[in-house]
Write a protein that holds these residues in place. Structure first.
Motif, mmCIF file in Angstrom:
data_model
loop_
_atom_site.group_PDB
_atom_site.id
_atom_site.type_symbol
_atom_site.label_atom_id
_atom_site.label_comp_id
_atom_site.label_asym_id
_atom_site.label_seq_id
_atom_site.Cartn_x
_atom_site.Cartn_y
_atom_site.Cartn_z
ATOM 1 N N LYS A 94 0.780 -1.303 -0.068
ATOM 2 C CA LYS A 94 0.122 0.025 0.058
ATOM 3 C C LYS A 94 0.839 1.085 0.181
ATOM 4 O O LYS A 94 0.542 2.268 -0.714
ATOM 5 N N ASN A 95 2.024 1.087 0.663
ATOM 6 C CA ASN A 95 2.838 2.372 0.750
ATOM 7 C C ASN A 95 3.407 2.735 -0.806
ATOM 8 O O ASN A 95 3.910 3.678 -1.030
ATOM 9 N N PHE A 96 3.610 1.674 -1.481
ATOM 10 C CA PHE A 96 3.884 1.730 -2.818
ATOM 11 C C PHE A 96 2.891 1.962 -3.845
ATOM 12 O O PHE A 96 2.932 1.924 -5.130
ATOM 13 N N GLN A 97 1.670 1.999 -3.237
ATOM 14 C CA GLN A 97 0.346 2.100 -3.923
ATOM 15 C C GLN A 97 0.092 1.032 -5.121
ATOM 16 O O GLN A 97 -0.055 1.294 -6.402
ATOM 17 N N LEU A 98 0.517 -0.160 -4.405
ATOM 18 C CA LEU A 98 0.342 -1.456 -5.297
ATOM 19 C C LEU A 98 -0.632 -2.205 -4.794
ATOM 20 O O LEU A 98 -0.605 -2.303 -3.471
ATOM 21 N N ALA A 99 -1.125 -3.257 -5.358
ATOM 22 C CA ALA A 99 -1.798 -4.461 -4.963
ATOM 23 C C ALA A 99 -0.718 -5.657 -4.245
ATOM 24 O O ALA A 99 0.284 -5.527 -4.986
ATOM 25 N N PRO A 100 -1.064 -6.234 -3.394
ATOM 26 C CA PRO A 100 0.076 -7.180 -2.874
ATOM 27 C C PRO A 100 0.624 -8.065 -3.782
ATOM 28 O O PRO A 100 1.477 -8.349 -3.937
ATOM 29 N N ASP A 101 -0.613 -8.532 -4.557
ATOM 30 C CA ASP A 101 -0.067 -9.659 -5.637
ATOM 31 C C ASP A 101 0.952 -9.230 -6.507
ATOM 32 O O ASP A 101 1.973 -9.615 -6.937
ATOM 33 N N VAL A 102 0.626 -7.672 -6.866
ATOM 34 C CA VAL A 102 1.294 -7.073 -7.962
ATOM 35 C C VAL A 102 2.922 -6.660 -7.296
ATOM 36 O O VAL A 102 3.849 -7.031 -7.814
ATOM 37 N N TRP A 103 2.703 -6.431 -5.847
ATOM 38 C CA TRP A 103 4.052 -6.298 -5.227
ATOM 39 C C TRP A 103 5.044 -7.418 -5.211
ATOM 40 O O TRP A 103 6.112 -7.344 -5.610
ATOM 41 N N LEU A 104 4.426 -8.329 -5.005
ATOM 42 C CA LEU A 104 5.077 -10.019 -5.106
ATOM 43 C C LEU A 104 5.500 -10.362 -6.324
ATOM 44 O O LEU A 104 6.804 -10.624 -6.435
ATOM 45 N N GLN A 105 4.958 -9.899 -7.475
ATOM 46 C CA GLN A 105 5.169 -10.308 -8.703
ATOM 47 C C GLN A 105 6.539 -9.361 -9.150
ATOM 48 O O GLN A 105 7.512 -9.770 -9.748
ATOM 49 N N MET A 106 6.293 -8.241 -8.619
ATOM 50 C CA MET A 106 7.436 -7.308 -9.098
ATOM 51 C C MET A 106 8.874 -7.336 -8.439
ATOM 52 O O MET A 106 9.823 -7.432 -8.775
ATOM 53 N N LEU A 107 8.684 -7.808 -7.025
ATOM 54 C CA LEU A 107 9.969 -8.208 -6.310
ATOM 55 C C LEU A 107 10.617 -9.537 -7.009
ATOM 56 O O LEU A 107 11.737 -9.772 -7.072
ATOM 57 N N GLN A 108 9.694 -10.575 -7.607
ATOM 58 C CA GLN A 108 9.977 -11.705 -8.192
ATOM 59 C C GLN A 108 10.831 -11.343 -9.354
ATOM 60 O O GLN A 108 11.769 -11.708 -9.848
ATOM 61 N N ALA A 109 10.104 -10.442 -10.297
ATOM 62 C CA ALA A 109 10.837 -10.091 -11.531
ATOM 63 C C ALA A 109 11.962 -9.363 -11.565
ATOM 64 O O ALA A 109 12.837 -9.415 -12.318
ATOM 65 N N GLU A 110 11.969 -8.022 -10.494
ATOM 66 C CA GLU A 110 13.033 -7.397 -10.684
ATOM 67 C C GLU A 110 14.223 -7.662 -9.652
ATOM 68 O O GLU A 110 15.402 -7.231 -9.788
ATOM 69 N N ARG A 111 13.731 -8.403 -8.446
ATOM 70 C CA ARG A 111 15.026 -8.647 -7.433
ATOM 71 C C ARG A 111 15.122 -10.242 -7.194
ATOM 72 O O ARG A 111 15.852 -10.758 -6.600
ATOM 73 N N ASP A 112 14.568 -11.167 -8.200
ATOM 74 C CA ASP A 112 14.446 -12.375 -8.256
ATOM 75 C C ASP A 112 14.267 -12.961 -6.567
ATOM 76 O O ASP A 112 15.040 -13.874 -6.014
ATOM 77 N N ILE A 113 13.331 -12.398 -5.813
ATOM 78 C CA ILE A 113 12.762 -12.628 -4.724
ATOM 79 C C ILE A 113 11.432 -13.268 -4.756
ATOM 80 O O ILE A 113 10.414 -12.851 -5.043
#
Length: 354
Positions: A94-113
């Motif tokens: 929410k702090n990044f104005q993202l939905a939780p699933d989108v945030w998790l997808q971004m972490l995996q795509a950009e930081r391989d987490i």
């Protein structure tokens, strides 16, 4: 001691799994073929050996740190639930104005987490340490005022000549003084030319000494630099200012930034949240450091003993084969009476069984 032993059940994946079943599954995987190249097979062990050689030390350090936290939680009766982990992810997203699933997808795509890794290695330790440190953080009015001046107050726009030798700093300052006397007045361009010629800072030197504006109440390490900057008027240059043990700086003041927010009440809520988070992070870091110092960790892979009571006779992993197939010679060569044997963090190879 691995995290499987004292793993906080609500926080980690695999809740309720039988460790013995995991070991049996690991043994079955030993001889499993993962690929065939021509008439050659690549076994599970081959891949495990490569992974261990490349990432074993880092993964072990991560497991050690998590276990230190898990032990402290167990001793103090602290539990982190899955609901708390998920809610923390929602809050961060929410702090990044993202939905939780989108945030998790971004972490995996950009930081391989991966999501489970994020929950286990980042979110769970963060919540656990916060609970151990105590959730309540007090913020004083003095701290609020300093934070307001730091974040919203005027900043000094400067150019800087950064030097790594005190004698040379004195010589360059003399050149700055002579340039000011010869020209009648030292300009930004004059100082910039000297910065480009003499500064040892590779980042600001190509920019003629331009650095980010200096604000009040910054880092403790730069307090002397801050004090010198705020004493100057536009067009003035400083003396030689020592920063830390091996850095000397000469500043030129180009003016001050305008203070946009002038009333603290306009930003009180934002400042309060930021200060609480900042103080909580410092408290958590201090707590974790003390936990590491108080906990004895015998790292047989690295051959080190740290914290608590140092173990005797710690040995590095022996042999000439890859780390996964090497044995810690009597992992209990350094095991003292009363120590608990450390189980394997991964599927064991036949060599490890021997």
């Amino acid at each position: 001691v691995l995290v499987q032993v004292l793993r906080p059940a609500p926080a980690f994946p695999g809740e309720g799994q039988d460790p013995a079943a995991n070991e049996q599954s690991g043994e079955r995987r030993q001889d499993k073929f993962l690929a065939k190249v021509g008439n050659k097979y690549i076994r599970y062990d081959d891949v495990a050996n490569e992974v261990m050689e490349r990432h074993g030390a880092a993964v072990l350090d991560n497991l050690i740190n998590r276990t230190i936290i898990a032990n402290a939680c167990q001793e103090r009766g602290i539990v982190v639930t899955k609901a708390e982990v998920e809610q923390e992810i929602v809050t961060i997203a929410k702090n990044f104005q993202l939905a939780p699933d989108v945030w998790l997808q971004m972490l995996q795509a950009e930081r391989d987490i991966k999501p489970d890794q994020y929950r286990r290695d980042i979110i769970w330790p963060m919540i656990a340490l916060r609970k151990l440190a105590g959730e309540t953080v007090e913020v004083t009015e003095e701290e609020m005022q300093k934070a307001f001046e730091r974040n919203y107050g005027p900043k000094v726009k400067v150019r800087a000549i950064v030097l790594n030798n005190s004698r040379r700093a004195g010589e360059v300052w003399e050149r700055v003084r002579k340039a000011a006397e010869e020209g009648g007045k030292l300009t930004s361009d004059d100082f910039g030319k000297l910065a480009r010629q003499y500064s040892d800072d590779p980042n600001s030197r190509p920019l003629d000494g331009v650095v980010p504006p200096i604000r009040r109440h910054g880092d403790v390490e730069t307090k002397t630099l801050e004090d010198a900057a705020f004493k100057m008027k536009t067009g003035e240059y400083s003396g030689v200012v020592q920063v830390g043990l091996k850095q000397w700086v000469i500043l030129f003041c180009e003016g001050y930034t305008e203070q946009i927010v002038k009333d603290l009440t306009e930003v009180r809520d934002v400042l309060m949240a930021d200060l609480r988070q900042e103080k909580q992070q410092k408290s958590v870091a201090k707590l974790f450091s003390s936990l590491k110092e108080a906990t004895r960790v015998d790292n047989y892979l690295k051959g080190t003993a740290e914290g608590g009571q140092k173990s005797r006779g710690i040995r590095t992993v022996g042999g000439t084969s890859s780390p996964l197939n090497r044995r810690v010679r009597t992992a209990a060569a350094g095991q003292e009476e009363g120590d608990t044997p450390i189980p394997s963090p991964r599927p064991r190879t036949s060599a490890a069984h021997r």
